[in-house]
Enzyme design. Sequence first.
Site, PDB file in Angstrom:
ATOM      1  N   SER A   1       0.832  -1.214   0.000  1.00 41.17           N
ATOM      2  CA  SER A   1       0.000   0.000   0.000  1.00 41.17           C
ATOM      3  C   SER A   1       0.859   1.253   0.000  1.00 41.17           C
ATOM      4  CB  SER A   1      -0.891   0.015   1.243  1.00 41.17           C
ATOM      5  OG  SER A   1      -1.816  -1.037   1.195  1.00 41.17           O
TER       6      SER A   1
ATOM      7  N   SER B   1     -13.640   1.121   3.100  1.00 40.51           N
ATOM      8  CA  SER B   1     -12.622   0.821   2.095  1.00 40.51           C
ATOM      9  C   SER B   1     -11.590   1.930   2.003  1.00 40.51           C
ATOM     10  CB  SER B   1     -13.282   0.633   0.726  1.00 40.51           C
ATOM     11  OG  SER B   1     -12.298   0.675  -0.289  1.00 40.51           O
TER      12      SER B   1
ATOM     13  N   ASP C   1      -6.720  -8.080   4.667  1.00 39.55           N
ATOM     14  CA  ASP C   1      -5.942  -8.923   3.740  1.00 39.55           C
ATOM     15  C   ASP C   1      -5.391 -10.171   4.426  1.00 39.55           C
ATOM     16  OD1 ASP C   1      -6.410  -7.198   1.647  1.00 39.55           O
ATOM     17  OD2 ASP C   1      -4.593  -6.034   1.999  1.00 39.55           O
TER      18      ASP C   1
ATOM     19  N   LYS D   1     -12.232  -9.695  -3.391  1.00 40.33           N
ATOM     20  CA  LYS D   1     -10.786  -9.454  -3.461  1.00 40.33           C
ATOM     21  C   LYS D   1     -10.235 -10.134  -4.720  1.00 40.33           C
ATOM     22  CE  LYS D   1     -10.468  -6.924   0.217  1.00 40.33           C
ATOM     23  NZ  LYS D   1     -10.143  -5.492   0.062  1.00 40.33           N
TER      24      LYS D   1
ATOM     25  N   ARG E   1     -12.375 -14.825  -1.467  1.00 40.40           N
ATOM     26  CA  ARG E   1     -11.487 -15.454  -0.479  1.00 40.40           C
ATOM     27  C   ARG E   1     -12.224 -16.298   0.555  1.00 40.40           C
ATOM     28  NH1 ARG E   1      -6.983 -10.557  -0.023  1.00 40.40           N
ATOM     29  NH2 ARG E   1      -5.816 -11.271  -1.854  1.00 40.40           N
TER      30      ARG E   1
END
Length: 434
Positions: free
Chosen positions: A25, A170, A318, A345, A349
């Site tokens: 990021s 988000s 994540d 994602k 997931r």
Amino acid sequence: MTSLEFKVTPGGCLKGNIRVPGDKSVSHRSIMLGSIAEGVTEVSGFLEGEDSLATLNAFRAMGVKIEGPDRGRVVIHGVGMHGLKAPAGALDLGNSGTSMRLLAGLLSGQSFDLKMIGDESLSRRPMRRVTVPLAEMGAVVHTTEQGTPPLMLKGGQKLKGIDYTMPVASAQVKSCLLLAGLYAGGRTCVTEPAPTRDHTERMLMAFGYPVQREGNQICVSGGGRLTACRIDIPADISSAAFFMVGAAIAPGSDITLQHVGINPTRIGIITILRLMGADITLLNERLAGGEPVADIRVRASALRGIEIPVDQVPLAIDEFPALFIAAACAQGRTVLHGAEELRVKESDRIQSMADGLKVLGIQAEPLPDGMIVTGGVLGGGTVESLGDHRIAMSFAMAGLRSRGDIRIRDCANVNTSFPGFVELSRHTGLKIEI
Ligand code: S3P
């Protein structure tokens, strides 16, 4: 797609003192802000993975001179807020949702038209979460009818600041709108339903751009400028997470992960593993380039199943693939709710982890917004990563506790976030081969 398979032989433990690659990021944001800053930005610790390189190449294609990466060092010759040039063709952002969503904001106020494309996985991911509020700001952005890429941006629009309450927590949406806000008239304010990673806000301030935060609202005013600076990127806690889980589940493990970013908006993995009984010590806590970092020592311990606190979900978004492996090795049930975002994602997931865990003989019940995993004995088998880097690396760590070989298919995308994963994990004790 390249077919790359991992084979992990059971047993072993994780030992050593290692540094995992740079934060993904922060790496994306260093290129974005360095490019539109005035002056020369020097970055160290840059992640040389395919995702952050996609961002780097996009800015090169828009005329920014960028030296490196050379062992994590990147030098960006900023062109200023209005110095980007129209690229010769579409920007190909590969597997990287962060690149596409953040660039949609940063580029919707430029003078030129632009097209952004991605690989098969990115081409399925939802983009309306950014295009709808961008349109409210006056941007002209088109997706497919399904709201997926390619994204087409029409240049020369006059943007205006808006006050936007995000329906989902988000950081990508927040960052997209704040970056568009740099080019908008007036103030752009984003309200988040729960705290999400705040690297954009921190880095804007490091580049001398004022950002106001009041409670859960973050605001910027358009028309300012960014001044080049130095950025020291810490190791990525999301990459460290695989080793944290591996060390927690494999008896005899004792590993130290150096210089890991422990930004409070990213440490859900530490909180959740500790609640499960993991033995985690933070050493040498310090600040590096506006971000808190520490060395993280993890020793094996018996884990127990828990109800994962919902407020931790965005802070560990994540890390759930890895956490599901921890849950499979824990005593009792682990219950996750409030994580429907996992379904959109790089893969779904929830489904991909539930399917793989079942192949390995673990009871895993997918829920619309999470999963119930009952700890048990991991067997061997062949699991599909569906081209999702974090699924592949999570199942690799499961080999530390499995009774049989685990084969993981479609692992090439591990290079999007963690180049050198196989070598580094083998070096610390995982019995993995390609
Ligand atoms: C990211 C934000 C998260 C995360 C992604 C990187 C970022 O996505 O899953 O890997 O750099 O802003 P959301 O903010 O969409 O949850």
